[in-house]
Design a protein around this motif. Structure first.
Motif, PDB file in Angstrom:
ATOM      1  N   HIS A   1       1.989  -8.387 -12.656  1.00 56.68           N
ATOM      2  CA  HIS A   1       0.806  -7.622 -12.240  1.00 56.68           C
ATOM      3  C   HIS A   1       0.740  -7.499 -10.718  1.00 56.68           C
ATOM      4  O   HIS A   1       0.417  -6.421 -10.188  1.00 56.68           O
ATOM      5  CB  HIS A   1      -0.454  -8.295 -12.772  1.00 56.68           C
ATOM      6  CG  HIS A   1      -0.632  -8.124 -14.250  1.00 56.68           C
ATOM      7  ND1 HIS A   1      -1.523  -8.874 -14.990  1.00 56.68           N
ATOM      8  CD2 HIS A   1      -0.033  -7.290 -15.136  1.00 56.68           C
ATOM      9  CE1 HIS A   1      -1.466  -8.508 -16.255  1.00 56.68           C
ATOM     10  NE2 HIS A   1      -0.568  -7.548 -16.371  1.00 56.68           N
ATOM     11  N   ASP A   2       1.050  -8.591 -10.018  1.00 55.81           N
ATOM     12  CA  ASP A   2       1.047  -8.534  -8.552  1.00 55.81           C
ATOM     13  C   ASP A   2       2.110  -7.565  -8.041  1.00 55.81           C
ATOM     14  O   ASP A   2       1.858  -6.786  -7.103  1.00 55.81           O
ATOM     15  CB  ASP A   2       1.288  -9.931  -7.974  1.00 55.81           C
ATOM     16  CG  ASP A   2       0.134 -10.882  -8.255  1.00 55.81           C
ATOM     17  OD1 ASP A   2      -0.969 -10.386  -8.589  1.00 55.81           O
ATOM     18  OD2 ASP A   2       0.338 -12.107  -8.150  1.00 55.81           O
TER      19      ASP A   2
ATOM     20  N   ASN B   1       2.524   0.077  -6.524  1.00 54.56           N
ATOM     21  CA  ASN B   1       1.599   1.211  -6.633  1.00 54.56           C
ATOM     22  C   ASN B   1       0.874   1.469  -5.313  1.00 54.56           C
ATOM     23  O   ASN B   1       0.632   2.628  -4.948  1.00 54.56           O
ATOM     24  CB  ASN B   1       0.583   0.947  -7.748  1.00 54.56           C
ATOM     25  CG  ASN B   1       1.221   0.946  -9.123  1.00 54.56           C
ATOM     26  OD1 ASN B   1       2.241   1.597  -9.343  1.00 54.56           O
ATOM     27  ND2 ASN B   1       0.636   0.219 -10.059  1.00 54.56           N
ATOM     28  N   GLU B   2       0.543   0.398  -4.595  1.00 53.48           N
ATOM     29  CA  GLU B   2      -0.123   0.562  -3.304  1.00 53.48           C
ATOM     30  C   GLU B   2       0.806   1.231  -2.294  1.00 53.48           C
ATOM     31  O   GLU B   2       0.379   2.111  -1.528  1.00 53.48           O
ATOM     32  CB  GLU B   2      -0.576  -0.808  -2.793  1.00 53.48           C
ATOM     33  CG  GLU B   2      -1.352  -0.765  -1.489  1.00 53.48           C
ATOM     34  CD  GLU B   2      -2.693  -0.071  -1.631  1.00 53.48           C
ATOM     35  OE1 GLU B   2      -3.203   0.430  -0.603  1.00 53.48           O
ATOM     36  OE2 GLU B   2      -3.223  -0.023  -2.764  1.00 53.48           O
TER      37      GLU B   2
ATOM     38  N   GLN C   1       3.372  -4.991  -9.632  1.00 49.39           N
ATOM     39  CA  GLN C   1       2.935  -3.630  -9.939  1.00 49.39           C
ATOM     40  C   GLN C   1       1.901  -3.143  -8.928  1.00 49.39           C
ATOM     41  O   GLN C   1       1.960  -1.998  -8.462  1.00 49.39           O
ATOM     42  CB  GLN C   1       2.350  -3.576 -11.352  1.00 49.39           C
ATOM     43  CG  GLN C   1       3.394  -3.594 -12.457  1.00 49.39           C
ATOM     44  CD  GLN C   1       2.760  -3.554 -13.830  1.00 49.39           C
ATOM     45  OE1 GLN C   1       1.654  -4.050 -14.035  1.00 49.39           O
ATOM     46  NE2 GLN C   1       3.467  -2.986 -14.798  1.00 49.39           N
ATOM     47  N   ASN C   2       0.969  -4.010  -8.580  1.00 46.65           N
ATOM     48  CA  ASN C   2      -0.061  -3.615  -7.611  1.00 46.65           C
ATOM     49  C   ASN C   2       0.548  -3.308  -6.250  1.00 46.65           C
ATOM     50  O   ASN C   2       0.149  -2.344  -5.577  1.00 46.65           O
ATOM     51  CB  ASN C   2      -1.111  -4.723  -7.491  1.00 46.65           C
ATOM     52  CG  ASN C   2      -1.910  -4.910  -8.765  1.00 46.65           C
ATOM     53  OD1 ASN C   2      -2.063  -3.975  -9.554  1.00 46.65           O
ATOM     54  ND2 ASN C   2      -2.423  -6.106  -8.985  1.00 46.65           N
TER      55      ASN C   2
END
Length: 328
Positions: free
Chosen positions: A87-88, A94-95, A90-91
């Motif tokens: 999740h980290d 995406n950022e 991916q964030n």
């Protein structure tokens, strides 16, 4: 090689390429000796006008769903769960895409795979299995006691055990917990105490805990129920005497029931062999929950007494209303 022409075979076309013999193109040194003509007609080695280097390329070209695919392998930081790491990541990606720091060419995409996918699918299944398990336990209690109130009283032991499981998981991550030596052996090392993430194995341990968390409560409540049927108390004092009498009779069996479960889990908690990475996280919530759920041998009698006293109060109020009506 370079395509020179195209040959037509029936309705299919095939490019014709010109290549040097394999023995001349496999060695960069041999390629450098290749003679080429210049504009003045002189012939010189290819190595005089260019640098020939060897670059290792992809050893295998893979594809999935008709798309070329490449793998980027990375490991997680120690002490963090795989799902949190993904999740980290991916964030972060995406950022960077939103900020324009990373540009994906047209037709290129990325996705995360591996154990993360298995845990995500297992989490979806557990989101269904856990509520069903709790509902089945509640139904079994209802079939035993035939009343919603008594079933909920004994079902409350699950929430007590749930708290105990989370408390022990938290304590496992605290460096001061059980950090002492006995006979030259550190207790934390013996029990492999380290931070435990909420993995699938942990939730499976909670499901097992739910099944046995109501043992002491049912053991205590069943005897209290039988004592009420036998004595049929009609006053507050008689209700309390009956609860205390039945509770004293079942303290020792309840302690023995819990003790046997805890003793059986000790070899699992201290295991270090193959499979311990699954069994230890699975047994931690069960052990912690069973330790805390011993409170139910006191909570259940108190709730039973409160419930039975409420029934007596209700009867007394109804009797008082009838008496007042008759006096009128």
């Amino acid at each position: 090689g370079m395509p020179l022409t195209t040959t037509v075979e029936d309705r299919e076309r095939f490019p014709v390429r010109l290549r040097y013999p394999r023995e001349l193109r496999e060695n960069p040194d041999e390629l450098a000796k290749l003679i080429i003509p210049t504009a003045t007609g002189a012939q010189i080695p290819l190595g005089d006008v260019t640098d020939i280097t060897y670059t290792r390329g992809a050893q295998m070209i893979q594809s999935e769903n008709t798309y070329l695919i490449g793998y980027v392998i990375f490991d997680k930081v120690e002490g963090k769960a795989e799902v949190d790491v993904v999740h980290d990541a991916q964030n972060v990606l995406n950022e960077k895409i939103r900020n324009g720091e990373m540009l994906l060419p047209k037709g290129v995409s990325f996705t995360f795979a591996g154990n993360y996918e298995q845990q995500a699918r297992a989490a979806q299944r557990l989101a269904i299995i856990i509520p069903i398990s709790l509902l089945v336990i509640l139904l079994i209690l209802y079939f035993q006691f035939k009343t919603i109130t008594a079933s909920i009283i004994h079902f409350s032991g699950i929430f007590v055990a749930l708290a105990g499981g989370f408390i022990l998981l938290w304590l496992y991550g605290e460096p001061w917990f059980m950090n002492f030596d006995i006979g030259g052996m550190n207790i934390r090392d013996m029990f492999n105490m380290q931070p435990i993430n909420l993995s699938i194995a942990v939730w499976v341990g909670f499901i097992a805990l739910f099944g046995i968390a109501t043992d002491d409560g049912v053991l205590m409540g069943t005897y209290i129920h039988d004592a009420f049927l036998e004595r049929d108390p009609q006053t507050m004092d008689e209700v309390r005497e009956t609860v205390v009498f039945a509770g004293k009779k079942r303290v020792r069996p309840a302690v023995m029931t819990t003790a046997t479960t805890l003793i059986a889990l000790l070899p699992v908690l201290t295991s270090t062999g193959k499979g311990s990475e699954i069994m230890v996280p699975m047994s931690i919530p069960t052990f912690g929950g069973m330790v805390i759920q011993m409170m139910t041998m006191f909570i259940v009698p108190i709730l039973q007494c409160w419930w039975r006293e409420g029934v007596i109060r209700k009867k007394e109020k109804q009797q008082a209303k009838i008496t007042d009506y008759e006096n009128i």
